[in-house]
Scaffold this motif. Structure first.
Motif, PDB file in Angstrom:
ATOM      1  N   GLU A 150       0.633  -0.948  -0.130  1.00 37.01           N
ATOM      2  CA  GLU A 150       0.021   0.283  -0.012  1.00 37.01           C
ATOM      3  C   GLU A 150       1.100   0.989   0.234  1.00 37.01           C
ATOM      4  O   GLU A 150       0.204   1.755  -0.608  1.00 37.01           O
ATOM      5  CB  GLU A 150      -1.278  -0.115   1.426  1.00 37.01           C
ATOM      6  N   GLU A 157     -11.738  -0.026   7.743  1.00 31.47           N
ATOM      7  CA  GLU A 157     -11.101   1.077   7.558  1.00 31.47           C
ATOM      8  C   GLU A 157     -10.360   0.785   6.705  1.00 31.47           C
ATOM      9  O   GLU A 157      -9.809   1.696   5.580  1.00 31.47           O
ATOM     10  CB  GLU A 157      -9.651   1.030   9.305  1.00 31.47           C
ATOM     11  N   ASP A 160      -8.992   5.894   0.284  1.00 31.65           N
ATOM     12  CA  ASP A 160      -8.415   6.967  -0.274  1.00 31.65           C
ATOM     13  C   ASP A 160      -6.599   6.928  -1.112  1.00 31.65           C
ATOM     14  O   ASP A 160      -6.218   8.073  -1.933  1.00 31.65           O
ATOM     15  CB  ASP A 160      -7.417   7.358   0.749  1.00 31.65           C
ATOM     16  N   LYS A 161      -6.253   5.710  -1.303  1.00 29.50           N
ATOM     17  CA  LYS A 161      -5.159   5.937  -2.014  1.00 29.50           C
ATOM     18  C   LYS A 161      -5.738   5.227  -3.221  1.00 29.50           C
ATOM     19  O   LYS A 161      -5.171   5.329  -4.480  1.00 29.50           O
ATOM     20  CB  LYS A 161      -4.038   4.221  -1.342  1.00 29.50           C
ATOM     21  N   GLN A 205     -11.699   2.508   4.051  1.00 29.64           N
ATOM     22  CA  GLN A 205     -11.382   4.261   3.828  1.00 29.64           C
ATOM     23  C   GLN A 205      -9.865   4.123   3.016  1.00 29.64           C
ATOM     24  O   GLN A 205      -9.479   4.987   1.835  1.00 29.64           O
ATOM     25  CB  GLN A 205     -12.178   4.929   4.708  1.00 29.64           C
ATOM     26  N   ARG A 206      -9.189   3.809   3.443  1.00 27.47           N
ATOM     27  CA  ARG A 206      -7.950   3.699   3.752  1.00 27.47           C
ATOM     28  C   ARG A 206      -7.572   3.656   2.253  1.00 27.47           C
ATOM     29  O   ARG A 206      -7.056   4.237   1.092  1.00 27.47           O
ATOM     30  CB  ARG A 206      -7.094   3.227   4.752  1.00 27.47           C
ATOM     31  N   LEU A 207      -7.632   2.260   1.933  1.00 27.52           N
ATOM     32  CA  LEU A 207      -7.333   1.371   0.366  1.00 27.52           C
ATOM     33  C   LEU A 207      -8.366   1.396  -0.290  1.00 27.52           C
ATOM     34  O   LEU A 207      -7.888   2.290  -1.946  1.00 27.52           O
ATOM     35  CB  LEU A 207      -6.862   0.036   0.594  1.00 27.52           C
TER      36      LEU A 207
END
Length: 310
Positions: free
Chosen positions: A7, A105, A113-114, A108-110
């Motif tokens: 990531e 999470e 967002d990413k 949302q994060r991977l």
């Protein structure tokens, strides 16, 4: 194909894609159908198709030596992805840190967002996040909230049964390579770099090229008629043993390949070995002389089998 390891190596230019997530062990016909769906959806949206997978596989992390046999090593999985037209592969290291990430999470994060996903393709049985708390429904609800679509993976079935890695392992266990090929959509192969062994084969007249097997217990074992090819394009027929070599008190499973009418140095080269027909199970012999006679017999059988297929 672009390979993104971890990531932390995702960059702003990777944001905006259509993605699928899974182990893809074997890259069988069911996986190929998913990847086909991924490519179609990405093409329709004008976005890069992105495949997210794991190394080690999650069940290997949780089950250790008791995990099901791996069908394909990472290198071979990546080769299959590239051949099918996947543009980007994200490999996430599955460790204690990733296993502890909550489902929300992870999304949302991977994914948001990413990767900035616009669509995600998964199956009804998809589970993710800590304690596998996330599922298809929760991912679909997150997509509604966060602005991406969740598409159902098309099930691929043969004989009214879903094609799966488990079915392939069952066919491999019985040596049914025709069935394995039907489920994979291609012949079963084992690929790897030729490594130095104890060179005992030379002393009994059957020099071998030795390849390490995928992690854990091999998915298949025994003696086989094979065809091998190198990355440079050379091809040869032969006979191979997949197992621990009990006659010489071996412990680590290996693929040992004896090639017919071949001379040359293969050390360090990548070899792709196609298992064509099973000859027998591996067994222990009382002496190297008995083993030598059996290998000669196996080689003759392999040559006859391969000649009939030509």
């Amino acid at each position: 194909m672009e390979l993104i390891r971890g990531e932390h190596n995702l960059r702003p230019r990777h944001c905006g894609c259509v993605a699928t997530i899974g182990n893809f062990d074997g890259v069988h016909r069911g996986h190929q159908a998913v990847i086909g769906q991924l490519l179609d959806e990405a093409g329709r949206r004008g976005l890069p198709p992105t495949l997210i997978t794991f190394e080690p596989l999650p069940h290997e992390f949780f089950m250790g030596v008791k995990s099901p046999a791996r069908l394909t090593a990472l290198r071979e999985r990546l080769q299959q992805f590239a051949g099918l037209g996947v543009e980007r592969v994200v490999i996430l290291r599955f460790d204690a840190r990733l296993a502890a990430v909550e489902a929300d999470e992870f999304v949302q994060r991977l994914l948001v967002d990413k990767l900035g996903v616009k669509a995600v393709i998964v199956g009804d049985d998809f589970r993710f996040g800590k304690d596998r708390a996330g599922d298809f429904g929760s991912l679909a609800r997150a997509g509604e909230r966060l602005g991406f679509e969740v598409l159902r993976q098309n099930t691929f079935a043969l004989d009214d049964k879903r094609v799966s890695s488990t079915r392939i392992r069952e066919a491999l266990a019985t040596g049914d390579l025709d069935r394995v090929q039907e489920l994979l959509g291609r012949p079963y192969t084992i690929s790897g770099r030729v490594r130095h062994g104890d060179k005992r084969g030379r002393t009994i007249g059957f020099p071998t090229a030795n390849l390490a097997l995928p992690k854990g217990t091999p998915a298949i074992g025994g003696v086989f008629a094979i065809e091998a090819s190198s990355a440079e394009g050379a091809r040869a027929r032969g006979v191979a043993n997949v197992g621990t070599r009990p006659t010489v008190d071996g412990r680590i499973p290996l693929l040992e390949v004896h090639l017919f009418e071949f001379s040359g140095n293969l050390y360090g080269h990548h070899l792709c070995v196609e298992l064509k027909r099973k000859i027998r199970d591996e067994r222990r012999f009382d002496s190297l002389e008995q083993l030598k006679r059996q290998i000669r017999h196996d080689a003759d059988l392999a040559e006859a089998m391969l000649s009939r297929q030509a």
